[in-house]
Scaffold this motif. Structure first.
Motif, short mmCIF file in Angstrom:
data_model
loop_
_atom_site.label_atom_id
_atom_site.label_comp_id
_atom_site.label_asym_id
_atom_site.label_seq_id
_atom_site.Cartn_x
_atom_site.Cartn_y
_atom_site.Cartn_z
N SER A 139 0.84 -1.19 0.00
CA SER A 139 0.00 0.00 0.00
C SER A 139 0.87 1.25 0.00
O SER A 139 2.00 1.22 0.51
N SER A 161 -3.96 0.58 -2.54
CA SER A 161 -3.65 -0.59 -1.72
C SER A 161 -4.09 -1.89 -2.38
O SER A 161 -5.07 -1.91 -3.14
N ILE A 221 -7.23 -1.26 4.92
CA ILE A 221 -6.82 0.10 5.28
C ILE A 221 -8.02 0.85 5.90
O ILE A 221 -7.90 1.50 6.94
N LEU A 255 -2.76 0.84 11.73
CA LEU A 255 -2.41 0.05 10.57
C LEU A 255 -1.60 -1.17 11.02
O LEU A 255 -1.84 -2.30 10.56
#
Lengths: 306, 306
Positions: free
Chosen positions: A247, A266, A272, A301
């Motif tokens: 990503s 991504s 995400i 993340l």
């Protein structure tokens, strides 16, 4: 043989001013040190060094066989490419603990504050070394940059007290005005190629084996991106492909509205989105209150990749 | 919810006394903390706690969902098994930087000194918190243990100054005599099963993907091992097989002669020998001047595995 004091790749003001300030401190306590850098100065950093009369640190990318003091990160992806062939004698940092390891004992001054220069100021105090007016100026600017003039959730009482003390030393009465002047320099994006903008403050992270690049541009009005947003989106798509990344995220941060527009390219968009509990539209989403990559973007993340 | 302050697996005196001293300091500065341990006390540590009137920290092996402050290492293999499910808020250590990582910023007080308790004393000074007579006693003993009463090459000026300051606080006039008393306790090995001896101070290291276990027994006369050396050798061979290890090393350290007999069981004996430029006989070799696992045994091994 000196110890090279070096910040991360694609250096920001904290990495550059921190390397200068820490190399100076170490020289004062008898540890021969040279500040270096792994990349070009950003316009903001060039403004700071010019304003207080400092030269840029030496550009140096290879450190095999040398001793190195790392500033502002502890991540392999952000360190010199040949760091495994160097000896790390120390780390000063304010981020999560990364994947750098050493084969010998070292010193680490790592604190959960808003800026490495706040920790370097603590080191000056610990060693009882005087800070010049000019040095105080660049350290203060680095802290105002990293903390977005105290607006970032990463900003701590220690950062504010440190800026106040440094402003006193530097003889700067209105440091917030200086901060705004600095962010105006940062907001001048017209005429700059998209790739240069994306790479201005870009960091790669190893998220459980997946390479994720996250860039950030902080400006005082997001309108400056209106004409070039499509180019930025095309460029992060290219960056993703070139670097074989999982990503690439780009944060367009409005420091006055105190939030960020997140551009996402991504392999797993939904992953995400789940990190930020949001739904994107055309690969874009406004994240209200999000100013800090380190505190608000990377940890969620990291968690969804864990 | 308190932060648990915990040293490494198979805790030594530095891990136990450090957890007690740091938890106390953190409570004094308003950060609720509880000292814990991952294993049994060694006879040496039991002697220290008894002498100065402290209870053993709580035995606790699971930390999922908790906040943890790590003492005396930064290695996954030495941390609680479920450390990945915990939040590490800090690390105080004096070893090489290991492979622990975090997803959020933390504090690291890591210094290349002889003992974690020397750094914890710096933390007391930084926060301006008073050290009681009893606390000074256990901190001082931990430093004398780790530095082998200042004989180890890991011992620094900071450790010596720290012991002198702590001895003053504790009202201990002859701290070297106390150190010898402690090492006499450590030297009492008769009647103890071989496995207990080998595991008394045993650490696993991940050497470039190979698991290497290294034990150390420090005594004031190696003659105590004459009757049981064969048992010790058989036991480290068993340990190697049980743990699927590449190698197991056992250092029998003579603190008066200032050297160690190294017992080696390895898949690649020649590799181990090359690390120390020595030739073993019957899997044994005397390494003159070698007192420190951390400084003299681990780094050369790390290098040959790199």
């Amino acid at each position: 043989m000196p110890v090279y004091v070096v910040g991360h790749k694609i250096p920001d003001s904290d990495s550059i001013c921190g390397a200068i300030a820490l190399a100076h401190l170490r020289n004062q306590i008898g540890e021969a040190s040279v500040a270096t850098r792994l990349g070009e100065l950003s316009p903001e950093t060039a403004f700071i060094l010019e304003k207080f009369g400092f030269d840029a640190p030496e550009f140096k990318t290879s450190y095999a066989g040398e001793e190195v003091y790392i500033v502002d990160h502890s991540e392999l992806t952000q360190a010199p490419d040949d760091i495994a062939q160097a000896t790390i004698v120390g780390i000063v940092d304010h981020h999560k603990l990364g994947d750098l390891t050493t084969s010998t004992p070292l010193e680490c001054w790592i604190r959960p504050v808003g800026c490495s220069n706040t920790i370097i100021k603590m080191m000056y105090d610990f060693y009882n070394v005087e800070i010049s007016k000019e040095m105080a100026g660049i350290m203060l600017c680095a802290i105002l940059s990293d903390t977005v003039i105290f607006k970032s959730p990463t900003c701590t009482t220690a950062d504010i007290k440190c800026v106040e003390a440094l402003a006193e030393i530097a003889g700067i009465e209105d440091f917030k005005a200086l901060g705004m002047e600095m962010f105006k320099v940062k907001s001048a994006v017209e005429g700059t190629p998209a790739r240069d903008l994306v790479m201005r403050d870009f960091k790669d992270f190893n998220m459980n084996g997946n390479l994720v690049g996250i860039g950030q541009l902080e400006v005082i009005d997001l309108a400056v991106f209106d004409e070039i947003k499509a180019e930025l989106e095309a460029d992060i798509a290219a960056l993703k492909a070139e670097g074989n990344r999982h990503s690439v995220l780009l944060l367009l941060t409005d420091i006055m509205k105190e939030g960020s527009e997140l551009l996402i390219i991504s392999d797993e968009l939904a992953k995400i989105e789940s990190a930020y509990s949001c739904k994107s539209e055309d690969n874009k989403v406004w994240l209200d209150g999000v100013l800090s990559r380190k505190k608000q973007v990377v940890p969620p993340l990291q968690d969804v990749f864990a």
